[in-house]
Design a protein around this motif. Structure first.
Motif, PDB file in Angstrom:
ATOM      1  N   CYS A  85       0.813  -1.230   0.000  1.00 44.93           N
ATOM      2  CA  CYS A  85       0.000   0.000   0.000  1.00 44.93           C
ATOM      3  C   CYS A  85       0.845   1.278   0.000  1.00 44.93           C
ATOM      4  O   CYS A  85       0.546   2.225   0.720  1.00 44.93           O
ATOM      5  N   CYS A  95      -7.607   1.332  -3.527  1.00 48.04           N
ATOM      6  CA  CYS A  95      -6.703   0.190  -3.426  1.00 48.04           C
ATOM      7  C   CYS A  95      -6.205  -0.125  -4.826  1.00 48.04           C
ATOM      8  O   CYS A  95      -6.976  -0.131  -5.780  1.00 48.04           O
ATOM      9  N   CYS A 108      -1.293  -5.206  -5.904  1.00 45.52           N
ATOM     10  CA  CYS A 108      -0.018  -5.238  -5.183  1.00 45.52           C
ATOM     11  C   CYS A 108       0.047  -6.258  -4.057  1.00 45.52           C
ATOM     12  O   CYS A 108       1.138  -6.696  -3.695  1.00 45.52           O
ATOM     13  N   CYS A 109      -1.082  -6.674  -3.504  1.00 45.21           N
ATOM     14  CA  CYS A 109      -1.005  -7.753  -2.517  1.00 45.21           C
ATOM     15  C   CYS A 109      -0.488  -9.020  -3.196  1.00 45.21           C
ATOM     16  O   CYS A 109       0.430  -9.673  -2.708  1.00 45.21           O
TER      17      CYS A 109
HETATM   18  S1  SF4 Z   1      -3.781  -4.626  -3.362  1.00 44.24           S
HETATM   19 FE1  SF4 Z   1      -3.019  -4.892  -1.309  1.00 44.24          FE
HETATM   20  S2  SF4 Z   1      -1.065  -3.794  -1.301  1.00 44.24           S
HETATM   21 FE2  SF4 Z   1      -2.212  -3.080  -3.064  1.00 44.24          FE
HETATM   22  S3  SF4 Z   1      -3.229  -1.234  -2.349  1.00 44.24           S
HETATM   23 FE3  SF4 Z   1      -4.673  -2.963  -2.138  1.00 44.24          FE
HETATM   24  S4  SF4 Z   1      -4.389  -3.690  -0.058  1.00 44.24           S
HETATM   25 FE4  SF4 Z   1      -2.621  -2.384  -0.541  1.00 44.24          FE
END
Ligand code: SF4
Ligand code: FAD
Ligand code: FAD
Ligand code: SF4
Ligand code: SF4
Ligand code: SF4
Ligand code: SF4
Ligand code: SF4
Ligand code: SF4
Ligand code: SF4
Lengths: 189, 288, 157, 665
Positions: free
Chosen positions: D392, D404, D408-409
């Motif tokens: 994040c 969000c 990226c997670c």
């Molecule tokens: S996908 Fe995950 S890392 Fe990316 S912004 Fe959303 S919560 Fe954060």
């Protein structure tokens, strides 16, 4: 032991904030940025984030019993980083005020006594004056700290950095009447 | 010539007397006129917010109102005073109800604050309003070879959220470079020194002082320059206690940036209050 | 309108099909509440706004008129909202000449994404007009109109 | 007198919960009788087939000549009810849909007030519909060619779908090669396919497809026209390479003495030459000369490339070329930029050498990247022993981007796996929430958990190098609260990877404006409907695909690319399209020849006949904005579907109720 959620405490605290609208701590997503940033976190009973969760959950007794908000150094590191734009520092101030008003704080805390002493001096004279502040809190120090303070004071005195008489502002009467328009003076007068 | 209203704040009367005198001396040298507010009162530092928020704003608003009468922007050398003034002015501007309530109280002293006075910290005033170029042009004794850790502390920068520089400002460094010193890079330059905690939670405050001194010394600092009387006292007076508590051997001189500027501008040490510090700066300054 | 004592202004709002009408839709789909005093008319573009529409609305009992369009530089028809803006300023001058507070007409830019802004602007405009009080301007013979004068056939003739 | 039917929809409880629909219908039948209403009904779901049949039956049995439906926004169901009218033999433009859901029941809270407003809205609709005239939709032909802008995976997919269906595509890409971000990656989650292995074949197909005209190193400068008939002006930037001679042998860039840091493809991690293709599998294969960095263009000497080129393909005299193409549909697929991590100064990016961004890490572990796929620290030789992945960064933060970034997670999990596999280092993921929806994603999370990656729930507060003890010396220290434990942690690491947010292209606002579509306050392009039409835009004939619309992963990007292509193909197959017949026209008898309207039309639809001293409007060019209608002092211009009479009547209708109330009791 289990607890029940109540929201009265959260509402009470938000009503203590100058701008509760702009400081929506129920919006906290518990990300921990505040506690990760806090330079005092290691010394607090609960981290600032936990305090917010506890306020939101209505755990008033636990919050009042914690040292967290008295240990807050008002450094605003949490506040500028919070991704939800919550002013955690202002919340800490609000909890301090709440605690003083309700006369409820963790045993042995020095913060409340100091704050009151400091405030009374200003209200009486318009300025602060370190030596007369000392007696009101110094008794709660441990022996070694006590001597450290005395040593500091002596050295400062020798360097001409401690005043002998409390300074006063000139229009003190006006000043006191001004304060009376803001709050009932109570014991501070 | 630049002219500002000047709010010294309580600490500068005695505890930080060298900050006061060196400020007046350097301003004079740089052609900046500082006009001290008449009959100012204590702004309540951070402590007042513990008691009553409205009262805290009112105390500060009184000083702002006095400043406004001069028609000048106001500078504060103490970071806590600065923060209080900056935000009181901002909140009163945003929130007419608050302004009305406070101005009602100020009436008792024949005052009113309409929110037009701009508030500057002394460091911003020198580093940005006067500017490094102007300062550099007046330097007669550059502080060559002196490695200085610029210490911003908390409330010069925070809680202003509107600009991203709060996390890595550079103007203190630029000012030090302008007077010929070498500013060192260290991670904790904006980390809180724990000043307001020394009474209420001593061990936390001492460890914060320790971390700061450690970080500056590790990066090779000869001394630390501060822009706030609270920071100065805290970093200086408690070095002994830190050494006792953690078994360290710190002896880092802590000077006001105005004292260093004064030196570089050729003002005699005595006039700058150099010699009043508890950890002597002489060994470092002797090399000059 | 339930409370007789409080003056409830009536506002006619002109919206642009591409942005502000969609902003109103968005306020709806996001369930953003706003003052119920406004009634909207969809135009293809704020540039379509003929000043006579505004006078007609005020004459027929509206207390204020809100004109909304795409932000400058974002007009679906490239630049027609600039023309609306120019017309708007002229119109305010005319109103002043007629002795009507120019503040009864408001111009608001709202993009299709700004449902919340749209709602907020409506509510605050209602308050502004409420503060100005009722207009009661030219509402027909003896101040009342109970039936529209023109039947469609008459108007077309 | 017209015979008008009024139909008030309940929309389940959506409307009926806040508006007394029955009262509205009864009121309309009684009060608006004089205005032509002969029937007014309320019904649970007007748009259902039963609801539509109700209207159709009334048209046929009662001989309705006008219909007013009070329901949802016309943007949702205007077409539904027009079609119903048409089925029953009524001209579809004689039907008016007024909104009592989005504009009344969903935004107000007092039932009486909402009901009264609904009545006003209905009466406005009734008055307006009286003046509506039967219209025939304008038919325009659809040019069968399509323009696709942006050659990332979204644009590639869309171009191939259309080209495979047998139609011509112009694919315009700004960089020297297509491929977009995907070409920069090593592996892709969740299956860990090698990005190049799955992308390169598609790129090659694009390069060789007889139906695709690939225009790289090019940009669209201007777009005119409307659905079916767009004219796009494209700038083909000078490549300084004769593409008909170049074989892509690579000798030129081997010999070029000028090294340049590659900020685009290598994300600043590596270098390229002044004459270059961004990567080995680039499509097309021929290079470009980067003029601002070429020694010859700077100093007038060098020409090493020219000297060594075996086919004499270098041509320093080339100039930019402007070409225009005619297309019927346009697909925008210009992708995303990544967040500038320097903006979060406390993470040390740009100051602390081993703090890198996710995109830089992709290059670092790419076999074709600057380290040949070895994960090394900035010194170029040390393998990290402990690596942190910060989630994040610039996302979910009111100071930067509130949304969000979606990918990226999963990208953090992918990195954890790669670091683990290639270095054996300890890996920490610092997250607020783990977001792993979609097929196979949670399973991938499980796998990474099994591999022993540490997951610390807490948003990283700062990254610094201020060591407090021996363990921390020479390390990057991540300071974070482990929120599940409630303790502030300091974790010494060798490398910190910042999972930066996906952001709209820096020039997305200009691009949107150039193509006449809108973008959100953030800068993402706005779809026609967030659920039911996420590929179309408000502008007919312009579609969006991939990350231009919002952050998404590769599978979702491909789906949207294909969907956009399907929509364009649908139009192409239909060969013509019916446009709303809302156009302005001049009544020559009334026109005074004042020419006030002449400069008002941005589409040049207004022309002046000097001989007759009158103005005329070309209906093919007019887009129906109505600005000229409003401006004509002689009232000579009228607009079909939005005439002065209609709007004035609607105003009267909206205010009818107020006029009623002013009558003393
Ligand atoms: S996908 Fe995950 S890392 Fe990316 S912004 Fe959303 S919560 Fe954060
Ligand atoms: C670090 C990182 C790792 C990722 N890993 C994965 C993964 O493992 N799996 C996965 O599914 N997703 C992953 N993603 C997401 C993936 O990158 C996107 O889903 C995908 O690349 C989106 O493709 P696109 O075509 O929409 O955009 P892009 O790839 O950005 O392509 C857009 C193209 O348009 C061009 N362009 C831009 N503007 C113009 C213009 N004005 N005119 C002409 N051309 C223009 C660009 O040059 C570019 O070629 C990752 C993202 C990041 C940041
Ligand atoms: C409680 C809940 C709430 C949700 N809320 C939302 C929301 O608010 N927003 C959102 O975006 N998504 C929401 N969803 C997700 C949403 O329901 C799905 O995305 C969507 O409905 C999928 O549509 P579908 O056509 O793929 O499948 P379905 O809706 O399942 O349709 C499949 C159809 O195929 C028929 N069928 C099945 N087998 C055969 C067969 N052999 N032969 C012929 N016909 C067959 C079925 O009868 C059915 O009509 C929600 C899901 C749930 C469970
Ligand atoms: S930083 Fe803000 S959102 Fe995060 S835990 Fe603290 S108060 Fe909550
Ligand atoms: S303001 Fe208080 S709670 Fe916030 S970081 Fe500083 S000390 Fe911690
Ligand atoms: S017509 Fe519109 S309002 Fe009525 S049921 Fe359908 S969606 Fe709901
Ligand atoms: S320009 Fe010449 S040297 Fe360069 S790739 Fe083409 S053919 Fe080879
Ligand atoms: S002329 Fe330019 S591109 Fe060619 S070799 Fe020299 S620097 Fe490289
Ligand atoms: S504005 Fe009206 S009258 Fe004047 S030229 Fe145009 S159409 Fe004719
Ligand atoms: S209505 Fe608009 S688009 Fe049509 S001719 Fe008039 S100005 Fe041009």
């Amino acid at each position: 032991m289990s607890e029940t959620y109540t929201f009265t405490f959260m509402k009470e605290v938000s009503s203590l904030l100058h701008a509760a609208d702009g400081n929506p701590f129920p919006m906290c997503v518990q990300c921990g940025t505040c506690s990760g940033s806090c330079p005092v976190a290691a010394y607090m009973d609960y981290t600032p984030r936990q305090i917010i969760a506890m306020v939101n959950a209505g755990l008033k007794d636990q919050v009042m019993e914690s040292n967290t908000f008295w240990y807050c150094a008002s450094c605003y590191q949490c506040t500028v980083r919070c991704p939800q734009d919550i002013s955690i520092t202002e919340l800490m101030y609000a909890l301090q005020r709440y605690s003083i008003w309700k006369n409820r704080y963790k045993e042995g805390m020095i913060g409340p006594a100091f704050s009151e002493a400091f405030a009374k001096t200003i209200v009486r004279t318009g300025r602060t004056f370190e030596p007369i502040l000392a007696p009101s809190y110094i008794f709660s120090f441990k022996m070694r700290e006590f001597f450290q303070e005395i040593q500091n004071a002596t050295e400062l005195m020798l360097k001409g950095r401690l005043p002998i008489l409390p300074p006063r502002i000139k229009r003190l009467d006006n000043f006191k009447r001004m304060i009376r328009r803001i709050l009932p003076m109570g014991g501070a007068e | 010539m630049k002219e500002f209203a000047y709010f010294p704040g309580c600490s500068l009367e005695k505890l930080a007397i060298s900050y006061h005198t060196s400020t007046l001396e350097t301003s004079k040298k740089l052609g900046v006129k500082l006009q001290e507010l008449e009959d100012w009162n204590c702004c309540g530092s951070t402590t007042y917010f513990h008691i009553d928020e409205l009262l805290a704003y009112t105390l500060t608003a009184r000083n702002l109102a006095i400043a406004e009468k001069t028609g000048l922007d106001v500078v504060a050398p103490c970071s806590a005073c600065f923060k209080n003034m900056f935000f009181t002015a901002a909140h009163m501007k945003e929130d007419p109800d608050l302004a009305e309530h406070i101005n009602f109280a100020l009436e008792e002293d024949g005052l009113n604050f309409s929110g037009n006075t701009k508030v500057r910290h002394l460091l911003e005033m020198f580093a940005q309003d006067v500017g490094p170029d102007e300062i550099r042009s007046k330097v007669t004794r550059p502080l060559e070879g002196v490695k200085v850790a610029p210490y911003y502390g908390c409330q010069i920068l925070r809680p202003r959220k509107d600009h991203e520089e709060v996390e890595n400002p550079r103007y203190f460094e630029d000012l030090l470079s302008a007077i010929g010193a070498t500013p060192i890079e260290y991670a904790l330059k904006m980390r809180c020194c724990g000043g307001s905690l020394i009474i209420s939670s001593r061990i936390a405050a001492l460890s914060m002082v320790r971390n700061l001194l450690q970080c500056a010394v590790d990066q090779g600092a000869d001394m630390i320059a501060t822009a706030c009387p609270m920071c100065q006292v805290n970093l200086e007076c408690y070095q002994q206690s830190v050494n006792q508590e953690f078994g360290t051997q710190f002896a880092v001189p802590i000077l006001y940036f105005t004292q260093l500027m004064g030196l570089a501008l050729g003002i005699p040490k005595k006039k700058l209050g150099i010699g009043k510090e508890l950890v002597s700066a002489s060994p470092v300054l002797a090399a000059l | 309108m339930t409370n007789i004592n409080i003056f409830e202004p009536v506002i006619i709002g002109f919206t642009c099909n591409w942005c502000s009408y969609r902003a109103a839709d968005l306020a709806g789909t996001s369930r953003t509440k706003y003052a119920p005093n406004v009634r909207l008319i969809r135009l293809m573009c704020s540039g379509r706004l003929d000043p006579t529409f505004v006078f007609k609305a005020l004459a027929n009992g509206a207390d204020g008129v809100m004109i909304t369009g795409c932000h400058p530089g974002e007009c679906h028809y490239l630049e027609q909202n600039y023309k609306a803006m120019r017309r708007f300023h002229l119109m305010r001058r005319t109103l002043q000449g007629l002795g009507i507070e120019p503040a009864r007409v408001k111009l608001v830019w709202a993009s299709a994404a700004e449902g919340a802004k749209f709602a907020h602007e409506v509510t605050s405009f209602v308050e502004e007009v409420r503060a100005l009080g009722p207009l009661n301007w030219g509402s027909g013979e003896n101040g009342h109109v109970t039936e529209l004068k023109s039947t469609p056939q008459e108007a077309l003739a | 007198m017209e015979k008008i039917g009024v139909y008030v929809c309940h929309c389940g409880t959506n409307i009926a919960g806040m508006v007394d629909v029955q009262e509205v219908a009864e009121w309309a039948a009684a009060r608006l009788k004089l205005r032509g209403v002969i029937v007014a009904r309320d019904y649970k779901f007007m748009c259902s087939s039963l609801g539509q049949e109700l209207i159709e039956k009334d048209i046929q049995e009662l001989g309705l000549t006008r219909v007013v439906v009070a329901a949802c926004s016309p943007h949702l169901h205007e077409n539904t009810f027009r079609t119903a009218c048409k089925r029953a033999g009524l001209n579809p433009y004689l039907c008016e849909l007024v909104s009592i859901r989005e504009q009344v029941s969903w935004v107000h809270t007092d039932k009486d007030v909402a009901t009264a407003k609904a009545m006003a809205v209905v009466s406005g609709g009734v008055e307006r519909v009286n003046f509506q005239v039967p219209l025939e939709p304008m038919k325009v032909s659809i040019h069968p060619d399509t323009l696709v802008v942006g050659g990332g995976i979204a644009g590639i997919q869309a171009a191939l779908e259309i080209a495979d269906a047998g139609y011509k595509v112009y694919l315009v890409e700004r960089e020297p090669s297509i491929g977009g971000h995907m070409a920069q990656f090593d592996k892709t989650f969740p299956t860990l396919d090698c990005a190049a292995c799955i992308l390169t074949p598609k790129m090659v197909s694009v390069g060789t497809h007889p139906n695709i005209e690939l225009l790289t190193w090019s940009e669209v400068e201007k777009v005119d026209g409307y659905v079916g008939n767009f004219t796009a002006t494209i700038r083909k930037r000078a490549r300084y390479i004769k593409t008909d001679l170049c074989t892509g042998c690579g000798i030129c860039w081997e010999k070029c003495p000028k090294k340049v840091v590659d900020d685009v493809f290598e994300a600043g991690m590596g270098t390229r030459k002044a004459v270059y293709t961004p990567f080995a599998q680039a499509v097309p294969k021929y290079p470009v000369i980067d003029r601002p960095n070429c020694t010859y263009f700077i100093k007038g000497t060098c020409k090493a490339c020219e000297k060594f080129c075996p086919t004499n393909a270098i041509d320093f005299t080339q100039e930019d070329e402007l070409i225009t193409v005619e297309v019927g549909n346009i697909i925008l697929a210009t992708g995303y930029d990544t967040f500038d991590a320097k903006r979060i100064a406390q993470y040390g990016y740009g100051r602390l050498p081993n703090v890198i961004t996710s995109l830089e890490f992709e290059r670092l572990c790419n076999a074709a990247g600057p380290t040949n796929g070895e994960i090394l620290l900035k010194d170029g030789k040390t393998k990290p022993k402990a690596v942190g992945i910060v989630h994040c960064v610039g996302s979910r933060d009111k100071h930067y981007n509130e949304y969000c970034s979606v990918i990226c997670c999963m990208q953090g999990l992918k990195f954890a796996h790669l670091v683990h596999e290639r270095t054996g280092a300890e890996v920490y993921n610092f997250y607020i929430d783990m977001r792993t929806p979609f097929k196979g994603y949670e399973e991938f999370y499980q796998r990474v958990l099994e591999e022993g990656t540490h997951f610390i729930r807490g948003k990283v507060a700062e990254v610094n190098n201020a060591a407090r003890n021996k363990d921390e010396e020479g390390k990057l220290i991540v300071q974070v609260e482990d929120t599940l434990v409630g303790v502030q942690m300091r974790i010494p690491l060798d490398m910190v990877i910042l999972s930066v947010a996906l952001e709209p292209r820096h020039d997305s606002k200009e691009t949107a404006h150039r193509f006449g579509i809108s973008c959100s306050a953030d800068g993402w392009f706005i779809e026609k409907h967030p659920k039911l039409d996420p590929v179309a835009t408000m502008t007919e004939g312009i579609y969006i695909a991939g990350c231009v619309q919002g952050p998404k992963d590769i599978p979702a990007t491909v789906v949207q690319g294909a969907a956009a292509a399907a929509r364009a193909l649908g139009k192409i197959h239909a060969k013509e399209i019916a446009l709303e017949p809302f156009r302005a026209s001049v009544d020559e008898a009334k026109c005074s020849g004042c020419r006030i309207c002449n400069d008002l039309c941005p589409f040049n639809a207004i022309l002046f006949h000097e001989d007759r001293m009158v103005t005329e409007i070309n209906p093919a060019l007019c887009q129906g904005c109505g600005t000229c209608v409003a401006a004509c002092p002689a009232g000579a211009i009228s607009g079909t579907g939005f005439s002065n009479e209609q709007v004035i009547a609607q105003i009267e209708g909206l205010l009818l109720l107020n006029l009623d109330r002013k009558v003393p009791a």
